[in-house]
Design an enzyme around this catalytic site. Structure first.
Site, short mmCIF file in Angstrom:
data_model
loop_
_atom_site.label_atom_id
_atom_site.label_comp_id
_atom_site.label_asym_id
_atom_site.label_seq_id
_atom_site.Cartn_x
_atom_site.Cartn_y
_atom_site.Cartn_z
N GLU A 186 16.15 3.51 13.76
CA GLU A 186 16.39 3.19 15.31
C GLU A 186 16.54 1.76 15.64
OE1 GLU A 186 14.28 6.97 17.19
OE2 GLU A 186 12.94 5.31 17.01
N CYS A 194 17.07 -5.68 18.98
CA CYS A 194 15.91 -5.55 18.22
C CYS A 194 16.50 -4.64 17.00
CB CYS A 194 14.85 -4.79 18.86
SG CYS A 194 13.43 -4.75 17.66
N CYS A 226 8.61 1.80 6.60
CA CYS A 226 7.87 0.78 6.31
C CYS A 226 6.69 0.96 5.27
CB CYS A 226 7.38 0.09 7.68
SG CYS A 226 6.52 -1.77 7.51
N CYS A 277 0.65 -0.53 9.34
CA CYS A 277 -0.15 -1.21 10.52
C CYS A 277 -0.14 -0.03 11.58
CB CYS A 277 0.72 -2.10 11.15
SG CYS A 277 1.17 -3.89 10.25
N CYS A 303 1.63 0.70 14.84
CA CYS A 303 3.07 0.59 14.81
C CYS A 303 3.57 1.91 14.14
CB CYS A 303 3.71 -0.63 13.91
SG CYS A 303 5.37 -0.48 13.89
N GLY A 352 10.85 -1.51 9.71
CA GLY A 352 10.56 -2.29 8.67
C GLY A 352 10.03 -3.62 8.66
N GLU A 353 9.89 -4.25 7.50
CA GLU A 353 9.39 -5.55 7.18
C GLU A 353 10.61 -6.41 6.83
OE1 GLU A 353 8.26 -8.75 6.52
OE2 GLU A 353 6.46 -7.74 7.55
N SER A 357 10.51 -11.49 12.26
CA SER A 357 9.04 -11.08 12.18
C SER A 357 8.59 -10.83 11.06
CB SER A 357 8.88 -10.14 13.30
OG SER A 357 7.32 -9.90 13.47
N SER A 390 3.21 -11.26 13.14
CA SER A 390 2.32 -10.45 13.52
C SER A 390 0.77 -10.67 13.26
CB SER A 390 2.50 -8.93 13.14
OG SER A 390 3.97 -8.51 13.48
N LEU A 391 -0.08 -11.16 14.19
CA LEU A 391 -1.49 -11.62 13.78
C LEU A 391 -2.41 -10.59 14.32
CD1 LEU A 391 -2.83 -14.05 12.75
CD2 LEU A 391 -2.95 -14.89 15.07
N ASN A 420 1.20 -0.25 22.72
CA ASN A 420 1.84 0.89 23.44
C ASN A 420 1.62 2.23 22.18
OD1 ASN A 420 3.79 -0.64 25.24
ND2 ASN A 420 4.29 -1.63 23.52
N CYS A 472 7.56 -2.13 21.91
CA CYS A 472 6.95 -2.49 20.65
C CYS A 472 6.09 -1.82 20.14
CB CYS A 472 6.30 -4.00 21.00
SG CYS A 472 5.57 -5.05 19.63
#
Length: 345
Positions: free
Chosen positions: A91, A104, A111, A115, A118, A159-160, A191, A214-215, A290, A332
């Site tokens: 997506e 995006c 991934c 996280c 996510c 994904g990263e 990111s 991403s903190l 979200n 997000c």
């Protein structure tokens, strides 16, 4: 075996031309046909010699990506489900905001990094996307919206991106190359969840694109609860790499901070964040969580307000990101590997 021509950077393609005793200037002509004129057959490249077109057809093929589903949110955000050649799906999203239209883009099928806020890794990791598959997402979106309307590209989909370093960088080089798409490097953001070695590799390339990190927490205990990567690269290690990145690139870093009720929204968390970011040229994007199937809760308006007010007192520059596309699960953290709906099978 034929190769997908969209996996080639201009430099690599010029090397192919040289090996085949073809003039190097043909590289620019071919790129123009591929990415500006958008031809789908080598025979349509009319200013190339017949021999050149024959060599191209013998060694390469032209790929496309198939758009299987398009959902439009009440706020104008679009979620796009793409089918890949191996029956995987991914997506991506188009996000309108005033005069901006941000694409995006995804870089992997699934991934590895898990996280908790996510959805991208919920079904596990399948594989990296090729450079061509990344580029073809952009081309598909250009067909929908028009190249002139897309103002920003963010590698923040599924994904990263830095875990698929080579293909992501190849795609970015094609996007910013004036002989390719000529997209402004200042309008591309990548990111990462905090892959420190790759951050330093990125700095050495000096591409001029923006970096987002991403903190989501300013202490190791809290961050490790929601981001397993923090156990491998704790904050001290991450910020050593970010300092080196900034010394090399001389540009602002964006920190993404998902606000999760009862986890990272207290005044003390804001103070820790302010201390952690001291001395770094940066901005913070505050993102109300979200929902994505995890046992986490979105923050209350009071939590968002009190956290942001404390940052303001501490002199931290921040924005609060307005949720976009929640009703179609395109906000997000909500994009996924995707599956083909039963009605489309």
């Amino acid at each position: 075996m034929k190769q997908d021509i969209k996996n080639y950077t201009l430099k690599k393609f010029e090397g192919f031309l040289k090996e085949n005793n073809l003039p190097s200037y043909c590289g620019s002509q071919i790129f123009s046909w591929l990415y500006q004129k958008r031809v789908e057959e080598f025979d349509q490249m009319s200013n190339l010699a017949k021999k050149t077109r024959q060599i191209l057809a013998k060694n390469f093929f032209l790929s496309k990506i198939e758009l299987k589903k398009r959902e439009v949110s009440k706020d104008g955000t679009e979620k796009l489900l793409f089918a890949l050649a191996d029956n995987n799906f991914v997506e991506a999203a188009l996000i309108p905001e005033g005069r901006r239209l941000t694409f995006c883009v995804s870089s992997q099928v699934g991934c590895k990094f898990g996280c908790k806020f996510c959805f991208s890794g919920k079904g596990g990791f399948k594989r990296n996307l090729s450079c061509a598959e990344i580029i073809n997402q952009y081309l598909a979106v250009v067909d929908l919206a028009g190249a002139s309307k897309i103002t920003n590209i963010v590698f923040m989909g599924v994904g990263e991106p830095l875990d698929n370093f080579i293909n992501t960088i190849k795609a970015i080089r094609l996007l910013i190359n004036p002989k390719g798409f000529g997209f402004s490097k200042r309008r591309i953001s990548i990111s990462t969840c905090g892959l420190t070695r790759e951050i330093e590799r990125l700095a050495k390339l000096d591409l001029g694109i923006k970096l987002s990190v991403s903190l989501h927490a300013a202490d190791d205990i809290t961050r490790s609860k929601i981001m397993p990567i923090n156990k491998r690269y704790p904050l001290r290690v991450l910020f050593n790499s970010l300092n080196r990145f900034q010394q090399n690139q001389k540009q602002e870093i964006t920190f993404e901070y998902v606000l999760i009720a009862g986890l990272n929204t207290a005044r003390g968390h804001a103070l820790k964040l302010a201390r952690l970011l001291r001395g770094i040229k940066c901005k913070v994007n505050l993102i109300p969580y979200n929902e994505c199937g995890a046992d986490l809760r979105p923050p209350t308006e009071k939590e968002v307000f009190s956290f942001s007010e404390e940052l303001k007192k501490q002199g931290v520059f921040f924005t609060v990101r307005k949720p976009k596309g929640r009703d179609i699960k395109a906000a997000c953290g909500q994009l996924s590997r995707g599956t083909l709906p039963v009605s489309f099978r």
